[in-house]
Design a protein around this motif. Structure first.
Motif, PDB file in Angstrom:
ATOM      1  N   THR A 281     -16.208 -30.205  11.860  1.00 19.59           N
ATOM      2  CA  THR A 281     -16.030 -31.613  12.231  1.00 19.59           C
ATOM      3  C   THR A 281     -16.958 -31.996  13.384  1.00 19.59           C
ATOM      4  O   THR A 281     -17.619 -33.044  13.355  1.00 19.59           O
ATOM      5  CB  THR A 281     -14.571 -31.877  12.632  1.00 19.59           C
ATOM      6  N   LEU A 282     -17.031 -31.135  14.399  1.00 17.77           N
ATOM      7  CA  LEU A 282     -17.901 -31.426  15.538  1.00 17.77           C
ATOM      8  C   LEU A 282     -19.372 -31.442  15.139  1.00 17.77           C
ATOM      9  O   LEU A 282     -20.159 -32.227  15.679  1.00 17.77           O
ATOM     10  CB  LEU A 282     -17.673 -30.384  16.643  1.00 17.77           C
ATOM     11  N   PRO A 291     -18.854 -35.403  22.397  1.00 14.36           N
ATOM     12  CA  PRO A 291     -18.191 -35.258  21.099  1.00 14.36           C
ATOM     13  C   PRO A 291     -16.858 -34.525  21.164  1.00 14.36           C
ATOM     14  O   PRO A 291     -15.919 -34.868  20.440  1.00 14.36           O
ATOM     15  CB  PRO A 291     -19.209 -34.484  20.260  1.00 14.36           C
ATOM     16  N   VAL A 292     -16.726 -33.508  22.023  1.00 13.43           N
ATOM     17  CA  VAL A 292     -15.472 -32.748  22.080  1.00 13.43           C
ATOM     18  C   VAL A 292     -14.359 -33.623  22.651  1.00 13.43           C
ATOM     19  O   VAL A 292     -13.249 -33.692  22.092  1.00 13.43           O
ATOM     20  CB  VAL A 292     -15.644 -31.473  22.923  1.00 13.43           C
ATOM     21  N   ALA A 293     -14.639 -34.315  23.750  1.00 13.75           N
ATOM     22  CA  ALA A 293     -13.626 -35.181  24.358  1.00 13.75           C
ATOM     23  C   ALA A 293     -13.236 -36.306  23.410  1.00 13.75           C
ATOM     24  O   ALA A 293     -12.052 -36.655  23.289  1.00 13.75           O
ATOM     25  CB  ALA A 293     -14.153 -35.749  25.674  1.00 13.75           C
ATOM     26  N   THR A 294     -14.226 -36.883  22.738  1.00 12.08           N
ATOM     27  CA  THR A 294     -13.943 -37.975  21.801  1.00 12.08           C
ATOM     28  C   THR A 294     -13.047 -37.494  20.657  1.00 12.08           C
ATOM     29  O   THR A 294     -12.106 -38.186  20.247  1.00 12.08           O
ATOM     30  CB  THR A 294     -15.251 -38.540  21.232  1.00 12.08           C
ATOM     31  N   LEU A 295     -13.319 -36.303  20.145  1.00 11.72           N
ATOM     32  CA  LEU A 295     -12.497 -35.765  19.060  1.00 11.72           C
ATOM     33  C   LEU A 295     -11.064 -35.517  19.536  1.00 11.72           C
ATOM     34  O   LEU A 295     -10.093 -35.812  18.821  1.00 11.72           O
ATOM     35  CB  LEU A 295     -13.114 -34.472  18.527  1.00 11.72           C
ATOM     36  N   LEU A 296     -10.918 -35.001  20.763  1.00 11.95           N
ATOM     37  CA  LEU A 296      -9.573 -34.792  21.307  1.00 11.95           C
ATOM     38  C   LEU A 296      -8.815 -36.108  21.410  1.00 11.95           C
ATOM     39  O   LEU A 296      -7.613 -36.180  21.097  1.00 11.95           O
ATOM     40  CB  LEU A 296      -9.660 -34.127  22.683  1.00 11.95           C
ATOM     41  N   ASP A 297      -9.496 -37.156  21.844  1.00 18.77           N
ATOM     42  CA  ASP A 297      -8.851 -38.475  21.937  1.00 18.77           C
ATOM     43  C   ASP A 297      -8.400 -38.953  20.556  1.00 18.77           C
ATOM     44  O   ASP A 297      -7.303 -39.523  20.408  1.00 18.77           O
ATOM     45  CB  ASP A 297      -9.818 -39.491  22.555  1.00 18.77           C
ATOM     46  N   GLU A 298      -9.232 -38.740  19.554  1.00 18.98           N
ATOM     47  CA  GLU A 298      -8.869 -39.164  18.197  1.00 18.98           C
ATOM     48  C   GLU A 298      -7.665 -38.375  17.683  1.00 18.98           C
ATOM     49  O   GLU A 298      -6.771 -38.927  17.026  1.00 18.98           O
ATOM     50  CB  GLU A 298     -10.063 -38.980  17.257  1.00 18.98           C
ATOM     51  N   TYR A 299      -7.637 -37.075  17.995  1.00 22.22           N
ATOM     52  CA  TYR A 299      -6.491 -36.271  17.588  1.00 22.22           C
ATOM     53  C   TYR A 299      -5.209 -36.809  18.234  1.00 22.22           C
ATOM     54  O   TYR A 299      -4.160 -36.908  17.589  1.00 22.22           O
ATOM     55  CB  TYR A 299      -6.688 -34.805  18.000  1.00 22.22           C
ATOM     56  N   HIS A 300      -5.298 -37.144  19.527  1.00 20.92           N
ATOM     57  CA  HIS A 300      -4.127 -37.667  20.236  1.00 20.92           C
ATOM     58  C   HIS A 300      -3.664 -38.984  19.618  1.00 20.92           C
ATOM     59  O   HIS A 300      -2.464 -39.209  19.419  1.00 20.92           O
ATOM     60  CB  HIS A 300      -4.468 -37.868  21.720  1.00 20.92           C
ATOM     61  N   THR A 302      -4.075 -40.013  16.532  1.00 23.36           N
ATOM     62  CA  THR A 302      -3.596 -39.900  15.148  1.00 23.36           C
ATOM     63  C   THR A 302      -2.459 -38.894  14.990  1.00 23.36           C
ATOM     64  O   THR A 302      -2.008 -38.622  13.874  1.00 23.36           O
ATOM     65  CB  THR A 302      -4.751 -39.494  14.214  1.00 23.36           C
ATOM     66  N   GLY A 303      -1.994 -38.316  16.085  1.00 24.60           N
ATOM     67  CA  GLY A 303      -0.833 -37.431  16.015  1.00 24.60           C
ATOM     68  C   GLY A 303      -1.136 -36.008  15.606  1.00 24.60           C
ATOM     69  O   GLY A 303      -0.238 -35.296  15.138  1.00 24.60           O
ATOM     70  N   VAL A 304      -2.383 -35.553  15.773  1.00 27.71           N
ATOM     71  CA  VAL A 304      -2.718 -34.155  15.480  1.00 27.71           C
ATOM     72  C   VAL A 304      -2.355 -33.317  16.696  1.00 27.71           C
ATOM     73  O   VAL A 304      -2.933 -33.479  17.771  1.00 27.71           O
ATOM     74  CB  VAL A 304      -4.219 -34.010  15.162  1.00 27.71           C
ATOM     75  N   VAL A 305      -1.371 -32.407  16.521  1.00 25.72           N
ATOM     76  CA  VAL A 305      -0.839 -31.686  17.685  1.00 25.72           C
ATOM     77  C   VAL A 305      -0.885 -30.160  17.518  1.00 25.72           C
ATOM     78  O   VAL A 305      -0.453 -29.441  18.426  1.00 25.72           O
ATOM     79  CB  VAL A 305       0.614 -32.112  17.960  1.00 25.72           C
ATOM     80  N   ASP A 306      -1.363 -29.661  16.365  1.00 27.99           N
ATOM     81  CA  ASP A 306      -1.374 -28.206  16.183  1.00 27.99           C
ATOM     82  C   ASP A 306      -2.511 -27.804  15.239  1.00 27.99           C
ATOM     83  O   ASP A 306      -3.262 -28.658  14.746  1.00 27.99           O
ATOM     84  CB  ASP A 306      -0.028 -27.717  15.631  1.00 27.99           C
ATOM     85  N   ALA A 307      -2.603 -26.502  15.022  1.00 32.32           N
ATOM     86  CA  ALA A 307      -3.697 -25.975  14.197  1.00 32.32           C
ATOM     87  C   ALA A 307      -3.645 -26.520  12.777  1.00 32.32           C
ATOM     88  O   ALA A 307      -4.682 -26.851  12.190  1.00 32.32           O
ATOM     89  CB  ALA A 307      -3.636 -24.446  14.179  1.00 32.32           C
ATOM     90  N   GLU A 308      -2.455 -26.605  12.195  1.00 37.97           N
ATOM     91  CA  GLU A 308      -2.353 -27.126  10.834  1.00 37.97           C
ATOM     92  C   GLU A 308      -2.853 -28.559  10.761  1.00 37.97           C
ATOM     93  O   GLU A 308      -3.550 -28.949   9.815  1.00 37.97           O
ATOM     94  CB  GLU A 308      -0.915 -27.042  10.347  1.00 37.97           C
ATOM     95  N   GLY A 309      -2.512 -29.367  11.781  1.00 37.16           N
ATOM     96  CA  GLY A 309      -2.986 -30.743  11.807  1.00 37.16           C
ATOM     97  C   GLY A 309      -4.494 -30.818  11.922  1.00 37.16           C
ATOM     98  O   GLY A 309      -5.144 -31.657  11.283  1.00 37.16           O
ATOM     99  N   VAL A 310      -5.078 -29.927  12.730  1.00 37.20           N
ATOM    100  CA  VAL A 310      -6.533 -29.881  12.884  1.00 37.20           C
ATOM    101  C   VAL A 310      -7.196 -29.579  11.543  1.00 37.20           C
ATOM    102  O   VAL A 310      -8.179 -30.219  11.143  1.00 37.20           O
ATOM    103  CB  VAL A 310      -6.924 -28.815  13.923  1.00 37.20           C
ATOM    104  N   GLN A 312      -5.978 -29.976   8.448  1.00 35.85           N
ATOM    105  CA  GLN A 312      -5.817 -31.074   7.495  1.00 35.85           C
ATOM    106  C   GLN A 312      -6.731 -32.246   7.839  1.00 35.85           C
ATOM    107  O   GLN A 312      -7.327 -32.873   6.953  1.00 35.85           O
ATOM    108  CB  GLN A 312      -4.359 -31.532   7.452  1.00 35.85           C
ATOM    109  N   ASP A 313      -6.852 -32.551   9.129  1.00 31.98           N
ATOM    110  CA  ASP A 313      -7.728 -33.644   9.549  1.00 31.98           C
ATOM    111  C   ASP A 313      -9.180 -33.324   9.203  1.00 31.98           C
ATOM    112  O   ASP A 313      -9.918 -34.177   8.698  1.00 31.98           O
ATOM    113  CB  ASP A 313      -7.596 -33.868  11.054  1.00 31.98           C
ATOM    114  N   SER A 314      -9.592 -32.074   9.460  1.00 31.70           N
ATOM    115  CA  SER A 314     -10.969 -31.688   9.161  1.00 31.70           C
ATOM    116  C   SER A 314     -11.247 -31.786   7.668  1.00 31.70           C
ATOM    117  O   SER A 314     -12.302 -32.278   7.258  1.00 31.70           O
ATOM    118  CB  SER A 314     -11.217 -30.253   9.642  1.00 31.70           C
ATOM    119  N   LEU A 315     -10.294 -31.325   6.863  1.00 31.55           N
ATOM    120  CA  LEU A 315     -10.493 -31.385   5.425  1.00 31.55           C
ATOM    121  C   LEU A 315     -10.580 -32.833   4.944  1.00 31.55           C
ATOM    122  O   LEU A 315     -11.404 -33.160   4.082  1.00 31.55           O
ATOM    123  CB  LEU A 315      -9.366 -30.639   4.708  1.00 31.55           C
ATOM    124  N   ARG A 316      -9.740 -33.705   5.495  1.00 34.38           N
ATOM    125  CA  ARG A 316      -9.803 -35.127   5.099  1.00 34.38           C
ATOM    126  C   ARG A 316     -11.163 -35.714   5.450  1.00 34.38           C
ATOM    127  O   ARG A 316     -11.764 -36.439   4.646  1.00 34.38           O
ATOM    128  CB  ARG A 316      -8.691 -35.919   5.793  1.00 34.38           C
TER     129      ARG A 316
END
Length: 728
Positions: A281-282, A291-300, A302-310, A312-316
């Motif tokens: 993704t990066l 890019p790393v900080a921006t991705l963290l903000d997007e995760y926050h 959209t409710g991505v809080v764990d490895a599984e969420g990461v 699934q988000d990457s695959l989407r």
């Protein structure tokens, strides 16, 4: 179960016997030295030496351990050709600093925790201690529900050690003996991937001079009993996690944002799969300011809080960047039978020969040789996507069916077939047709099953019928037995096709020494063929009857051979041979009646071969005199002639026939008869009184021992019966 210590002392005795007539390696000298140390230097045959060594080993455990250690490197020069693909990231440095060096070590962790990679890196650290190399076994391929195919695993491991497929026994008893004899004479590292049952480990944990590294997702009570101190993985070391993230980030440098990068790594629980996906993704955000900080903000957000969420988000995100055709192709390939596909089968499944390149560029696949598969997480995600899977299956089935049938006709357009022959049967691929069938044998097996379950009975029978060509040329009888199960189901309402399927399954079963089940199949086929011809011409019906008589004759011959091997009674073996002769005479008569040239190039030779075993070599020669044949079958006829003349004591004629067979086989590169030819040469030299006979028997014994060939004992018996003055 075969006694492992018995196998060890047998191999030691074989090494001692072979050392008298061949080149002696350092490992062989060590074994011979140990035997002399404990048993003295008195002369004795292999079997007697083995018996004395077994008694000594059971009485002296310390000496037994030394013997096991010495035997374990007898064939270290025959190393495994297997290689493990290293992902090139650091993982659990403390464990790598002091890796296990013997016995069993379990590595337990959830999917994506890096179990297999850790096993590979541990193996790398200790590989120099194990001269026979490394074998990696993906156990999931050999498990279906609660069923585990131990025989298939044994065959796979033997092939990884370089044993030719055609030299691996079909039946369970001899397969187990070869498996044990090969593995006790090699010291190696074994990686067992995806263990579920203790029985899967038990195949290998008996070999104390090798290291078994096994991965498991669930640390069950059963597995805990096997290794109470398993390595339990939660994620990578911090340094390893940082390195892996960097490896997949492309032009993005996480080290420029160290605080945010560590937060991202923590969000991924330092799990390798999650880090890989977030790295991909990066990589797509190169050029952004942070890019790393921006991705963290997007995760926050959209409710991505764990490895599984990461993940699934990457695959989407990854699938959103793909073309519509690539997305559908990925969904179709996620259901590809067996999970592995070539460029050709991917093109057939998707209907697009170019779309695979897009999936490869997006890093959604992994490659082993010419075969590809989707990565585990990609496959799981893609299976949830919509696609016309039935159309994809139909395209794949048609492609493999057409190519398999074309391979069958390329080999022999005139052989007996009962399946519906499609109009397209010209061979087009730029590879050998038998090689193609062999490379695709697992896929064909999967398609036979799936086609039958979908009631695609015509295609089931076409694929099963085409596979006959492969087993006739390169064995694979065990695989064909399972294919034939589905063929029998598919042919249930078609008398001619059912009879053929039963006959072929019966043959597969008696080749595997499953004699009662084989007889049931042959009897059922006989009941069908005893009636009037249905759905087929009378001429072809009679050819089926001749073929059945051939199979029944071979059934009784194989059974007689087994009885002789087990020394189970001469009278019963003689009765079996007599019945084999009777059935093969029927086959010859029916083939003559039909003027069936292909059958008449085979059936009399089979009859002559059994007549020799029955003590009637003169009649065998008379039968052979009725034959005309060309190519490889002519060479086989010459071999039978040589055996017949040898039995009659007419050595000059036997020599001429042997030389003819040898030259023809060499010209045709027909390697499947190499043992018979070499053994015939040794027997002929012995009969001629040639001192070179002992050297030929010795080479046979050594070569057979090296690959655990079941004929090894026969060759050592011949060595021991040779005159003593010729062995000096």
């Amino acid at each position: 179960m075969v006694d492992l210590l018995q196998v060890v002392v047998d191999e030691a005795a074989k090494a001692a016997a072979a050392s008298a007539v061949g080149t002696v390696s350092t490992a062989t000298r060590n074994v011979v030295s140990l035997l002399k140390e404990r048993l003295g230097t008195g002369k004795s045959g292999k079997d007697a030496l083995s018996s004395r060594a077994l008694a000594a080993a059971r009485a002296d455990k310390e000496w037994a351990e030394r013997l096991i250690e010495a035997v374990s490197v007898l064939h270290a020069e025959n190393t495994s050709t297997a290689t493990a693909g290293i992902e090139n990231f650091r993982n659990h440095l403390a464990l790598l600093a002091d890796p296990p060096r013997a016995g069993l070590k379990l590595i337990v962790g959830q999917g994506g925790s890096g179990k297999t990679e850790l096993a590979r890196q541990l193996a790398d650290r200790v590989q120099e201690d194990f001269p026979s190399g490394r074998v990696e076994v993906p156990l999931a391929r050999y498990r279906e529900g609660d069923e585990f195919d131990a025989a298939a695993v044994k065959r796979y491991v033997l092939q990884e050690f370089g044993i030719p497929h055609g030299e691996i026994p079909v039946d369970d008893e001899q397969l187990d003996r070869q498996f044990l004899s090969v593995l006790v004479t090699r010291s190696f590292v074994l990686i067992l991937d995806d263990v579920e049952l203790a029985a899967e480990l038990a195949l290998f944990t008996r070999f104390r001079t090798s290291l078994v590294l096994a991965t498991a997702s669930v640390y069950s009570r059963e597995l805990k009993a096997c290794d109470p101190t398993a390595i339990e993985l939660k994620g990578l070391d911090v340094d390893g996690a940082r390195q892996l993230l960097t490896d997949f980030c492309g032009k993005v440098r996480p080290g420029d944002e160290p605080v945010e990068a560590d937060r991202l790594i923590a969000l991924c629980d330092r799990m390798p799969f999650a880090l890989r996906e977030v790295g991909v993704t990066l990589a797509g955000r190169a050029g952004e300011a942070r890019p790393v900080a921006t991705l963290l903000d997007e995760y926050h957000a959209t409710g991505v809080v764990d490895a599984e969420g990461v993940i699934q988000d990457s695959l989407r995100r990854t699938f959103a960047r793909l073309s519509d055709a690539a997305v559908e192709a990925c969904a179709l390939l996620a259901e590809h039978p067996g999970g592995f596909f070539t460029r050709a089968t991917a093109a057939a499944t998707t209907g697009d020969p170019k779309v695979l390149d897009e999936l490869i560029a997006a890093r959604l696949t992994q490659q082993v040789g010419d075969w590809y598969s989707l990565t585990i997480l990609v496959g799981q995600y893609a299976r949830t996507l919509p696609a016309d899977r039935e159309a994809g299956f139909d395209r794949l089935l048609a492609y493999v069916r057409d190519t398999a049938v074309a391979a069958d006709f390329r080999e022999n357009p005139d052989r007996l077939r009962t399946y519906v022959v499609p109009s397209k049967r010209d061979w087009e691929p730029r590879v050998d047709h038998i090689d193609w069938l062999e490379w695709h044998r697992s896929l064909i097996g999967e398609l036979v099953k799936l086609a039958c379950l979908r009631r695609r009975y015509k295609e089931t029978l076409q694929l099963a019928g085409s596979f006959e060509t492969l087993v006739n040329k390169r064995w694979y009888w065990r695989e064909f037995a399972e294919i034939s199960d589905w063929a029998v189901k598919a042919a249930d309402a078609k008398p001619a096709q059912l009879a053929r399927a039963l006959m072929m399954r019966g043959k597969a079963r008696y080749m595997a020494r499953w004699f009662p089940a084989a007889l049931e199949d042959l009897d059922r086929a006989a009941e069908i063929l005893a009636g009037p011809a249905v759905g087929i011409t009378e001429n072809r019906w009679r050819k089926l009857q001749a073929s059945l008589a051939e199979f029944r004759g071979r059934f009784h011959e194989e059974h007689a051979d087994l009885l002789v091997h087990r020394q189970a009674g001469k009278a019963e073996a003689a009765r079996e041979l007599a019945e084999a002769v009777r059935q093969l005479r029927v086959a010859c008569a029916l083939s003559t009646e039909q003027a069936d040239a292909p059958a008449l190039a085979i059936h009399p030779r089979m009859l002559a071969n059994v007549l020799i075993k029955s003590g009637e070599p003169a009649e065998a020669i008379a039968v052979l005199g009725t034959m005309t044949a060309q190519g490889r079958n002519q060479a086989r006829i010459e071999m039978v002639y040589a055996n017949a003349y040898l039995a009659l004591g007419e050595f000059a004629e036997a020599r001429a026939r042997f030389d003819s067979a040898w030259n023809q086989m060499a010209a045709q590169r027909a390697t499947q008869y190499v043992w018979e030819l070499r053994e015939l040469q040794a027997r002929l030299l012995t009969a001629e009184g040639d001192p070179g006979a002992i050297e030929v028997w010795g080479r046979l014994a050594y070569d057979a021992t090296r690959i655990g060939h079941p004929r090894a004992d026969r060759y050592f018996t011949a060595l021991e019966s040779s005159p003593a003055d010729r062995r000096r």
